[in-house]
Design a protein around this motif. Sequence first.
Motif, PDB file in Angstrom:
ATOM      1  N   PRO A 258      -0.068  48.135  14.133  1.00 53.78           N
ATOM      2  CA  PRO A 258       0.951  48.618  15.416  1.00 53.78           C
ATOM      3  C   PRO A 258       2.574  48.150  15.463  1.00 53.78           C
ATOM      4  O   PRO A 258       2.594  47.024  14.670  1.00 53.78           O
ATOM      5  CB  PRO A 258      -0.041  47.935  16.562  1.00 53.78           C
ATOM      6  CG  PRO A 258      -1.275  47.685  16.053  1.00 53.78           C
ATOM      7  CD  PRO A 258      -1.142  47.165  14.667  1.00 53.78           C
ATOM      8  N   PRO A 259       3.488  48.810  16.128  1.00 53.31           N
ATOM      9  CA  PRO A 259       4.647  48.394  15.977  1.00 53.31           C
ATOM     10  C   PRO A 259       4.821  47.127  16.726  1.00 53.31           C
ATOM     11  O   PRO A 259       4.189  46.878  17.554  1.00 53.31           O
ATOM     12  CB  PRO A 259       5.469  49.461  16.559  1.00 53.31           C
ATOM     13  CG  PRO A 259       4.425  50.672  16.546  1.00 53.31           C
ATOM     14  CD  PRO A 259       3.079  50.316  16.531  1.00 53.31           C
ATOM     15  N   GLU A 260       5.766  46.200  16.108  1.00 55.83           N
ATOM     16  CA  GLU A 260       6.338  44.954  17.019  1.00 55.83           C
ATOM     17  C   GLU A 260       7.153  45.341  18.148  1.00 55.83           C
ATOM     18  O   GLU A 260       7.799  46.214  18.151  1.00 55.83           O
ATOM     19  CB  GLU A 260       6.917  44.070  16.163  1.00 55.83           C
ATOM     20  CG  GLU A 260       6.315  43.680  14.794  1.00 55.83           C
ATOM     21  CD  GLU A 260       7.056  42.661  13.917  1.00 55.83           C
ATOM     22  OE1 GLU A 260       6.820  41.564  13.803  1.00 55.83           O
ATOM     23  OE2 GLU A 260       8.172  43.276  13.376  1.00 55.83           O
ATOM     24  N   PRO A 261       6.868  44.648  18.970  1.00 53.02           N
ATOM     25  CA  PRO A 261       7.434  44.744  20.598  1.00 53.02           C
ATOM     26  C   PRO A 261       8.887  44.702  20.423  1.00 53.02           C
ATOM     27  O   PRO A 261       9.530  43.848  19.685  1.00 53.02           O
ATOM     28  CB  PRO A 261       7.085  43.636  21.424  1.00 53.02           C
ATOM     29  CG  PRO A 261       5.718  43.218  20.849  1.00 53.02           C
ATOM     30  CD  PRO A 261       5.971  43.590  19.343  1.00 53.02           C
ATOM     31  N   GLY A 262       9.634  46.029  20.738  1.00 51.84           N
ATOM     32  CA  GLY A 262      11.253  45.727  20.401  1.00 51.84           C
ATOM     33  C   GLY A 262      11.672  46.390  19.159  1.00 51.84           C
ATOM     34  O   GLY A 262      12.765  46.186  18.925  1.00 51.84           O
ATOM     35  N   VAL A 263      10.764  46.614  18.160  1.00 48.17           N
ATOM     36  CA  VAL A 263      11.155  47.035  16.809  1.00 48.17           C
ATOM     37  C   VAL A 263      10.301  48.246  16.590  1.00 48.17           C
ATOM     38  O   VAL A 263       9.542  48.254  15.870  1.00 48.17           O
ATOM     39  CB  VAL A 263      10.854  46.007  15.785  1.00 48.17           C
ATOM     40  CG1 VAL A 263      11.538  46.391  14.504  1.00 48.17           C
ATOM     41  CG2 VAL A 263      11.318  44.468  16.382  1.00 48.17           C
ATOM     42  N   PRO A 264      10.699  49.489  17.380  1.00 46.77           N
ATOM     43  CA  PRO A 264       9.624  50.644  17.261  1.00 46.77           C
ATOM     44  C   PRO A 264       9.576  51.338  15.750  1.00 46.77           C
ATOM     45  O   PRO A 264       8.636  51.892  15.540  1.00 46.77           O
ATOM     46  CB  PRO A 264      10.295  51.769  18.262  1.00 46.77           C
ATOM     47  CG  PRO A 264      11.739  50.970  18.558  1.00 46.77           C
ATOM     48  CD  PRO A 264      11.777  49.553  18.231  1.00 46.77           C
ATOM     49  N   HIS A 265      10.855  51.030  14.975  1.00 44.45           N
ATOM     50  CA  HIS A 265      10.758  52.003  13.828  1.00 44.45           C
ATOM     51  C   HIS A 265      10.412  51.078  12.737  1.00 44.45           C
ATOM     52  O   HIS A 265      10.389  51.309  11.453  1.00 44.45           O
ATOM     53  CB  HIS A 265      12.089  52.509  13.601  1.00 44.45           C
ATOM     54  CG  HIS A 265      12.454  53.265  14.673  1.00 44.45           C
ATOM     55  ND1 HIS A 265      11.766  54.515  15.118  1.00 44.45           N
ATOM     56  CD2 HIS A 265      13.586  53.228  15.562  1.00 44.45           C
ATOM     57  CE1 HIS A 265      12.423  55.096  16.063  1.00 44.45           C
ATOM     58  NE2 HIS A 265      13.518  54.252  16.396  1.00 44.45           N
TER      59      HIS A 265
END
Length: 287
Positions: A258-265
Amino acid sequence: MIGSAPMGGTELPGTLEVLQTASSRSIIRAVGPEAPLTQERLAAEAASVATLPDEVPSLPREWFVDEVLPGAGRWVVLGYRNEPIRPPHDPWDEADLAAAVELAIQIGTSEAPVGLPDALDQIDVGAWATIAATWPPGLSAFTPWLSDKIDQLAAIASYAGEAMSGPSLVHGALRRESILITDHGWDATSAHAVDWFMPSHGAPFLDVVLLLPYLRVDGAPPPEVVLDRHPLPDVDPEALTCAVTVTAGALVLESMRPPEPGVPHGRAVQREAAHAALHWLRTRLGG
């Protein structure tokens, strides 16, 4: 404050800014409460930069603020010494690409400060073993070449301790966005690194291996072509193949999380880098 202007140059949210005041000019990065993971990484960078050897090509830290502001939440701000720098050209030109690769090589010539973690604890050296045990559904998005190679790759990666260990400084997160260029005239350039949030110690060539798949995504030549132009000094080919294997596995596995918080892309970029690393790996294994 007289004014500021963004200049790019960081992998993390929180763009580098040139801050002009009545008395001085500074390069800063500020991260607010919308990106808590980035705040922690910026705080880690502030601590790391202060311990780097003088010969390491980085932007020297001048000041650091980590405060909770009334009504505005936590803000983390890092100020660097003003330098004549710019982001790399997009697309890469040969001079900037050469400077970026030489930067990665140069970092590896420095001995890591005492107390840094082992690079093998920062990179998922067991990624192929994990993939072999779990066979995640997202694996089908990668090359069919992997279908009967996972166990072989896990076996190669098992030699990471021998191939990738060492006392050299490892940046660990070099990308286009963490490289800044200084022009010296007559097409001569040099590079500086920012985003020192996960430095470690390891083999002197690790930053080159970690960087080249991302450069390929940005339109640079294939890694083997780059290495022909910028040879690594005294590197055992089998150790290099092991490092490429480990890097490819770590990118494949990380890109499916899953994406890291604050790094959506971030995961999408990792998937592209994973494809580039797998192609490099196939080249090295003759596949």
